[in-house]
Motif scaffolding. Sequence first.
Motif, PDB file in Angstrom:
ATOM      1  N   SER A 248       6.697  41.036   5.366  1.00 50.37           N
ATOM      2  CA  SER A 248       7.465  41.463   6.766  1.00 50.37           C
ATOM      3  C   SER A 248       8.754  41.506   6.171  1.00 50.37           C
ATOM      4  O   SER A 248       9.241  42.662   5.890  1.00 50.37           O
ATOM      5  CB  SER A 248       6.971  41.664   7.961  1.00 50.37           C
ATOM      6  OG  SER A 248       7.438  43.037   8.216  1.00 50.37           O
ATOM      7  N   LEU A 249       8.918  40.207   6.572  1.00 50.81           N
ATOM      8  CA  LEU A 249      10.961  40.657   6.589  1.00 50.81           C
ATOM      9  C   LEU A 249      11.799  40.699   5.336  1.00 50.81           C
ATOM     10  O   LEU A 249      12.322  41.823   5.082  1.00 50.81           O
ATOM     11  CB  LEU A 249      10.997  38.763   6.613  1.00 50.81           C
ATOM     12  CG  LEU A 249      12.899  38.663   7.403  1.00 50.81           C
ATOM     13  CD1 LEU A 249      13.277  39.500   8.078  1.00 50.81           C
ATOM     14  CD2 LEU A 249      13.194  37.572   7.484  1.00 50.81           C
ATOM     15  N   ASN A 250      10.645  40.406   3.930  1.00 58.46           N
ATOM     16  CA  ASN A 250      11.716  41.093   2.610  1.00 58.46           C
ATOM     17  C   ASN A 250      10.837  42.107   2.093  1.00 58.46           C
ATOM     18  O   ASN A 250      12.303  42.881   2.114  1.00 58.46           O
ATOM     19  CB  ASN A 250      10.591  40.077   2.027  1.00 58.46           C
ATOM     20  CG  ASN A 250      11.316  38.530   1.691  1.00 58.46           C
ATOM     21  OD1 ASN A 250      12.420  38.294   2.329  1.00 58.46           O
ATOM     22  ND2 ASN A 250      10.793  37.291   1.214  1.00 58.46           N
ATOM     23  N   ALA A 251      10.239  42.661   2.837  1.00 59.86           N
ATOM     24  CA  ALA A 251       9.620  44.178   2.609  1.00 59.86           C
ATOM     25  C   ALA A 251      10.463  45.102   3.864  1.00 59.86           C
ATOM     26  O   ALA A 251      11.068  45.832   2.975  1.00 59.86           O
ATOM     27  CB  ALA A 251       8.290  44.555   3.066  1.00 59.86           C
ATOM     28  N   ASN A 252      10.861  44.736   4.769  1.00 61.40           N
ATOM     29  CA  ASN A 252      11.489  45.515   5.340  1.00 61.40           C
ATOM     30  C   ASN A 252      12.819  45.443   4.696  1.00 61.40           C
ATOM     31  O   ASN A 252      13.804  46.434   5.449  1.00 61.40           O
ATOM     32  CB  ASN A 252      12.096  44.458   7.926  1.00 61.40           C
ATOM     33  CG  ASN A 252      10.393  45.039   8.004  1.00 61.40           C
ATOM     34  OD1 ASN A 252       9.858  46.102   7.293  1.00 61.40           O
ATOM     35  ND2 ASN A 252       9.973  44.865   8.960  1.00 61.40           N
TER      36      ASN A 252
ATOM     37  N   VAL B  27      13.893  50.415  10.699  1.00 56.81           N
ATOM     38  CA  VAL B  27      12.780  49.960   9.818  1.00 56.81           C
ATOM     39  C   VAL B  27      11.936  49.768  10.138  1.00 56.81           C
ATOM     40  O   VAL B  27      10.111  50.640  10.305  1.00 56.81           O
ATOM     41  CB  VAL B  27      13.570  49.488   8.622  1.00 56.81           C
ATOM     42  CG1 VAL B  27      12.084  48.904   7.616  1.00 56.81           C
ATOM     43  CG2 VAL B  27      14.215  50.456   7.694  1.00 56.81           C
ATOM     44  N   PRO B  28      11.574  48.846  11.337  1.00 54.59           N
ATOM     45  CA  PRO B  28      10.497  47.626  11.355  1.00 54.59           C
ATOM     46  C   PRO B  28       9.199  48.781  12.265  1.00 54.59           C
ATOM     47  O   PRO B  28       8.618  49.315  12.527  1.00 54.59           O
ATOM     48  CB  PRO B  28      10.459  47.576  12.616  1.00 54.59           C
ATOM     49  CG  PRO B  28      11.814  46.724  11.930  1.00 54.59           C
ATOM     50  CD  PRO B  28      12.834  47.875  11.565  1.00 54.59           C
TER      51      PRO B  28
ATOM     52  N   GLY C 239       1.235  49.972  13.049  1.00 50.32           N
ATOM     53  CA  GLY C 239       0.775  48.268  13.689  1.00 50.32           C
ATOM     54  C   GLY C 239       2.146  48.092  14.574  1.00 50.32           C
ATOM     55  O   GLY C 239       2.308  47.216  15.990  1.00 50.32           O
ATOM     56  N   HIS C 240       3.754  48.827  14.476  1.00 48.99           N
ATOM     57  CA  HIS C 240       4.217  48.973  15.945  1.00 48.99           C
ATOM     58  C   HIS C 240       3.268  49.079  17.093  1.00 48.99           C
ATOM     59  O   HIS C 240       3.812  48.745  18.218  1.00 48.99           O
ATOM     60  CB  HIS C 240       5.783  49.538  15.459  1.00 48.99           C
ATOM     61  CG  HIS C 240       6.338  49.980  16.824  1.00 48.99           C
ATOM     62  ND1 HIS C 240       7.037  49.332  17.865  1.00 48.99           N
ATOM     63  CD2 HIS C 240       6.649  51.107  17.327  1.00 48.99           C
ATOM     64  CE1 HIS C 240       8.326  50.009  18.491  1.00 48.99           C
ATOM     65  NE2 HIS C 240       7.380  51.507  18.135  1.00 48.99           N
TER      66      HIS C 240
END
Length: 244
Positions: free
Chosen positions: A3-7, A223-224, A233-234
């Motif tokens: 998730s971190l890399n994708a964001n 972004v998240p 998901g958020h």
Amino acid sequence: MDSLNANNVIAERVRQSLEVFPKKFRELGEGGELQSLLDSHYGLSGPRVQQSPEDFTEQYLIEPVLHALEYFNPTSKRYQGEGPHFVRRPTTFSKIEPKQPDYLLKNVDNGLVCILEAKAANREQMNGAKTTATGDVKSYVESDTFCKYLFKRERTTLVAVGTDGLRWTLWWKNLESGQMWDDRPKVDLSPVIASIARRHDVIAGEPELSSRECRDYLREKFVPFFAARSIAGHIETESANFGD
């Protein structure tokens, strides 16, 4: 990709997409108009940008950002005929759905109906001095826009994004309980746009944020919550945290 890399990847795409807006002002020789936009509450001048302010904002700011968030433009090579994408000026049966938002964000999640209301830049302010986008979004959510016909049988949540390109706000409603969440979050992209504009000598001054800091700002604050891959998901997490 975690998730971190994708964001981080998406944040960099959003940062690059935000370059379109100030560069268009430079092309038009209207850096002063952008400076005024960023330094005051005044709206865009149609004659100066040679287009209606709302169309200009959509074309050079909102749609590039949506594409970077992976709501693809159907005309883009990145759109392969399926998956999240945006539809301009969606319509349905007018007697059932009298309200017509500016965009439908399609195929985001099986449980969501996602709409977006767009306004000209500076029609929404963080301090509440102007709430043009927010006002329309509230009315859409309250009236279950685009959820009165077949959508309601299949979807459980109405999601509404309101934006003037500079400020973005996220609302949603549980269609079964009627509970509504507003401004979760509301994000201001103008510091990033101002830094980009200064880096490209479109407006005067030194950029407050480096390119890396712009990307980090977008990765953490924007972004998240708004990206196609993470918005569901958020909403699920926020709904659970604040009572569903």
